[in-house]
Motif scaffolding. Structure first.
Motif, PDB file in Angstrom:
ATOM      1  N   LEU A  21       0.825  -1.202   0.000  1.00 48.69           N
ATOM      2  CA  LEU A  21       0.000   0.000   0.000  1.00 48.69           C
ATOM      3  C   LEU A  21       0.866   1.262   0.000  1.00 48.69           C
ATOM      4  N   LEU A  24       2.082   1.739  -3.421  1.00 46.73           N
ATOM      5  CA  LEU A  24       1.025   2.287  -4.271  1.00 46.73           C
ATOM      6  C   LEU A  24       0.983   3.809  -4.145  1.00 46.73           C
ATOM      7  N   SER A  25       1.106   4.311  -2.909  1.00 41.18           N
ATOM      8  CA  SER A  25       1.180   5.760  -2.720  1.00 41.18           C
ATOM      9  C   SER A  25       2.408   6.344  -3.403  1.00 41.18           C
ATOM     10  N   ALA A  28       1.731   6.492  -7.157  1.00 34.81           N
ATOM     11  CA  ALA A  28       0.787   7.586  -7.424  1.00 34.81           C
ATOM     12  C   ALA A  28       1.478   8.933  -7.274  1.00 34.81           C
ATOM     13  N   LEU A  90      -4.401   5.546   0.412  1.00 33.49           N
ATOM     14  CA  LEU A  90      -5.411   4.919  -0.448  1.00 33.49           C
ATOM     15  C   LEU A  90      -6.628   5.823  -0.594  1.00 33.49           C
TER      16      LEU A  90
END
Length: 374
Positions: A21, A24-25, A28, A90
């Motif tokens: 996670l 993922l940040s 992004a 998220l």
């Protein structure tokens, strides 16, 4: 009787999802950074570019730091910190209503502060106190963001969270040097000067940034002079690589501090603002991540990560691309800025690729050295 083993197994299994996670940040944030610096890419979601800083500082680095300290404290409740930070990132990615992400990240920072209080009670030393104060700076920054302050007013506190936490970690690792009390006091006074600048920024952003910049200059000079990396740079392998990450990072911290002190009134937007932030966030913080990653990730994931000479590739590319970016900021030349930003991203992606390759190599070596039979 089985409860402690179950909890230990649960917390160990929860670590990879937290890292995923956080990654993922990171991805992004990198995409958002390219959008902000001028690359014509699909926006992916509304508001993505505007959240570049929150993704990178809170969603990625916040999750990473929270997870590292939760593992170190080894208490199940401490994993609420990386969970909240990861969910905050998220929430930003999914475009949930704005109070959701700041609330989750505020929760993460509060739990992280409690973690450091617990660590200090177990080990009451200056390093633990400094790292705890770094978490408290994150609390203030997240609270300001939640209350609607502009990001230019929030970012100095977020930067303070990262800089003070890293400085505390380096102080913790330098205990073997047995620094004299006067040297320790100078370190604490420099931290106090930096925090005083942050406090002043609540009333006058430009002058607060200037004072905080003096603290950054002093901290970079202190670390460059007294950090153990000055000795380990003469060694070979991983120890030398870590020192090669740290020492240039301290130079970037000093340069950034000088820029803050001189250009405090420009800490709002534009190329000088870009340079003032990324000299710290890339030149200092990511250089620290590159150096600490081969130590922290094996401890968190319980896997071997052998040193690879290829690690020097992403380190060199990071610093060269940052030089290009800062030159573009100061010229100002948009093309240099844009290409510097692109190669910043490539350097971080190369770091991820080299880290994965090292982890795979460690798992292969672990299987080949495992005893046969059952």
């Amino acid at each position: 009787m089985k409860s402690p083993n179950f909890l230990s197994h649960f917390t160990l299994r929860s670590r990879p999802p937290f890292l995923l996670l956080g990654a993922l940040s990171l991805l992004a944030g990198l995409w958002a950074g390219l959008l902000r610096i001028g690359w014509q890419l699909p926006p992916l979601s509304a508001g993505l570019a505007a959240n570049h800083g929150p993704f990178m500082i809170c969603g990625f680095l916040g999750t990473l730091i929270c997870l590292e300290r939760a593992v170190g404290l080894n208490r199940p409740w401490a994993y609420a910190a990386p969970l909240a930070a990861a969910l905050g990132g998220l929430a930003l990615l999914l475009g949930l209503p704005m109070p959701v992400a700041p609330l989750l990240l505020l929760l993460a920072s509060l739990v992280l502060t409690i973690i450091f209080v617990a660590i200090y009670r177990l080990r009451p030393d200056s390093a633990s106190a400094v790292m705890g104060s770094g978490a408290a700076l994150w609390v203030v920054g997240n609270l300001l963001w939640l209350l609607g302050s502009p990001l230019a007013s929030v970012v100095p506190w977020w930067v303070g969270f990262l800089v003070v936490t890293v400085a505390g970690e380096r102080l913790e690792l330098s205990r073997v040097l047995m620094l004299r009390p006067g040297i320790m006091r100078s370190f604490l006074l420099i931290i106090a000067l930096f925090v005083a600048g942050l406090a002043l920024s609540l009333f006058n952003l430009a002058w607060g940034v200037r004072v905080a910049g003096l603290g950054l200059c002093g901290l970079g000079a202190w670390l460059l002079r007294f950090d153990i990396a000055r000795r380990t740079i003469r060694k070979q392998g991983l120890a030398q690589f870590i020192a090669a990450c740290l020492l240039p990072g301290y130079l970037w911290l000093m340069l950034a501090g000088g820029a803050w002190a001189v250009w405090g009134e420009r800490f709002l937007a534009g190329p000088p603002y870009d340079a003032m932030l990324h000299m710290i966030l890339l030149g200092f913080v990511f250089s620290m991540i590159f150096g600490h990653g081969p130590i922290i990730l094996p401890a968190v994931l319980r896997i071997e990560m052998p040193f690879r000479p290829a690690f020097f590739a992403h380190l060199l590319l990071l610093h060269l691309s940052l030089l290009l970016r800062v030159a573009g900021d100061l010229a100002p030349q948009q093309a240099l800025r844009a290409w510097g930003g692109m190669f910043n991203v490539i350097a971080i992606l190369l770091f991820l690729a080299n880290t994965i390759a090292s982890a795979r190599q460690g798992m292969v070596q672990g299987r080949s050295s495992a005893p046969a039979g059952g």
